[in-house]
Design an enzyme around this catalytic site. Structure first.
Site, short mmCIF file in Angstrom:
data_model
loop_
_atom_site.label_atom_id
_atom_site.label_comp_id
_atom_site.label_asym_id
_atom_site.label_seq_id
_atom_site.Cartn_x
_atom_site.Cartn_y
_atom_site.Cartn_z
N GLY A 103 0.81 -1.21 0.00
CA GLY A 103 0.00 0.00 0.00
C GLY A 103 0.84 1.26 0.00
N CYS A 104 0.24 2.34 0.50
CA CYS A 104 0.77 3.68 0.28
C CYS A 104 2.04 4.03 1.07
CB CYS A 104 -0.31 4.71 0.58
SG CYS A 104 -1.68 4.65 -0.59
N PHE A 105 2.39 3.26 2.10
CA PHE A 105 3.61 3.61 2.84
C PHE A 105 4.86 3.05 2.17
CE2 PHE A 105 2.11 -0.34 4.99
CZ PHE A 105 3.25 -1.14 4.85
N ALA A 106 4.70 2.19 1.16
CA ALA A 106 5.81 1.35 0.69
C ALA A 106 6.90 2.09 -0.06
CB ALA A 106 5.27 0.20 -0.15
N PHE B 231 2.77 6.92 4.37
CA PHE B 231 1.65 6.57 5.26
C PHE B 231 0.81 5.51 4.56
CE2 PHE B 231 2.00 11.34 5.35
CZ PHE B 231 2.76 11.43 6.51
#
EC number: 2.3.1.74
Length: 388
Positions: free
Chosen positions: A163-166, A372
């Site tokens: 997801g978006c934190f990666a 995040f």
């Protein structure tokens, strides 16, 4: 006889991991945010949902996004009506698209990064591939190795469903690989295609609709290594990294891979959770450096949405220009999940050089990159810019 200590010392790099090149790519299909609600409700046969369409228009207006790029165009969607429905079994159709397209888009970004780096691709020792779009065996890392013609002995790491934190995670992993393997050159690729999450509207799952207003497609690649050679051009040093799960945040962002594709679930309080905890992350990162003025560092933050950026800005008392590169990428591309922060890194170094600011980090020496995402997980990377 050589000792283990001597072997370990010989294996390790001398200096910090350094970003040496950045490349980005998007699908050719560009979507104008102002006309997207009309298109979206028409293509999903949902024009009778007039109130929901008005709500979606407001979401798009408030998103601060001007345009996005999407692999899914009208022709593909007409051929795949199950993808347009709200909850129709469609995983096979989605998988067939993304297992082909994710590595291809990744190749475009990687080719640009390798060209900027200027070294033969045979010098790439490690590959990290990250996507939340589709799962296959062998994975997108294998497909990209074949597409680029990398050595069969390249050491591969495949990260699915982060997801978006990666975008922060891949830099953390690349740093550890580069610093612990002398001479390593790590190709990092994040490639995201929204074909797994696209679906028609419903008034019972509004957080899905938020995703339809925000997400876009894109791929970004960086090359990371320690101890740059004279022919290599450092852009940023990766100085320190951390990952943490925020307190009381369980279920704030969830994604579930089902027969209907990847479903997203967002709690409204995501911006509040992030802004409440962001200062603690900054103190942990910058106290050892003696930095407490957060306007004195450059900033790259995953642009999950405008509310997150607004609340973080307010909480830390940041000057509006601190988020300029982040807001620019949100405006021009939307939320591309893991690829976003690497697009912002690229935007920052380009604008810094264009404007003659002295360093790759807007004329400043130190900076921070935040990711995040699901968990709620926060990735923190402390960056040191390079003089230009």
């Amino acid at each position: 006889m050589v000792s283990v200590e001597e072997i370990r010392k010989a294996q390790r790099a001398e200096g910090p991991a350094t970003v040496m090149a950045i490349g980005t790519a998007t699908p050719p299909n560009c979507v104008d945010q102002s006309t997207y609600p009309d298109y979206y409700f028409r293509i999903t046969n949902s024009e009778h949902m007039t109130e929901l369409k008005e709500k979606f228009k407001r979401m798009c207006d408030k998103s601060m996004i001007k345009k996005r790029y999407m692999y899914l165009n009208e022709e593909i969607l007409k051929e795949n009506p199950s993808v347009c429905a709200y909850m129709a079994p469609s995983l096979d159709a989605r998988q067939d698209m993304v297992v082909m397209e994710v590595p291809k888009l990744g190749k475009e970004a990687a080719t640009k990064a390798i060209k900027e780096w200027g070294q033969p691709k045979s010098k790439i020792t490690h590959l990290i591939f990250c996507t939340t779009s589709g799962v296959d065996m062998p994975g997108a890392d294998y497909q990209l190795t074949k597409l680029l013609g990398l050595r069969p002995s390249v050491k591969r790491y495949m990260m699915y469903q982060q997801g978006c934190f990666a975008g922060g995670t891949v830099l953390r992993l690349a740093k550890d690989l580069a610093e612990n393997n002398k001479g390593a050159r790590v190709l990092v690729v994040c490639s995201e295609i929204t074909a797994v999450t696209f679906r028609g509207p419903t008034d019972t799952h509004l957080d899905s609709l938020v995703g339809q207003a925000l997400f876009g497609d894109g791929a970004a690649a960086v090359i990371v290594g320690s101890d740059p050679l004279p022919v290599e051009k450092p852009l940023f040093q990766l100085v320190w990294t951390a990952q943490t799960i925020l307190p009381d945040s369980e279920g704030a962002i969830d994604g579930h891979l089902r027969e209907v594709g990847l479903t997203f679930h967002l709690l409204k309080d995501v911006p509040g959770l992030i802004s409440k905890n962001i200062e603690k992350a900054l103190v942990e990162a910058f106290q050892p450096l003696g930095i407490s003025d957060y306007n004195s560092i450059f900033r790259i933050a995953h642009p999950g949405g405008p509310a997150i950026l607004d609340q973080v800005e307010a909480k830390l008392g940041l000057k509006p220009e601190k988020m300029e590169a982040t807001r620019h990428v949100l405006s021009e591309y939307g939320n591309m999940s893991s690829a976003c922060v690497l697009f912002i890194l690229d935007q920052m170094r380009k604008k810094s050089i264009e404007n003659g600011l002295g360093t790759t980090g807007e004329g400043l020496d130190w900076g921070v990159l935040f990711g995040f995402g699901p968990g709620l997980t926060v990735e923190t990377v402390v960056l040191r810019s390079v003089t230009v």
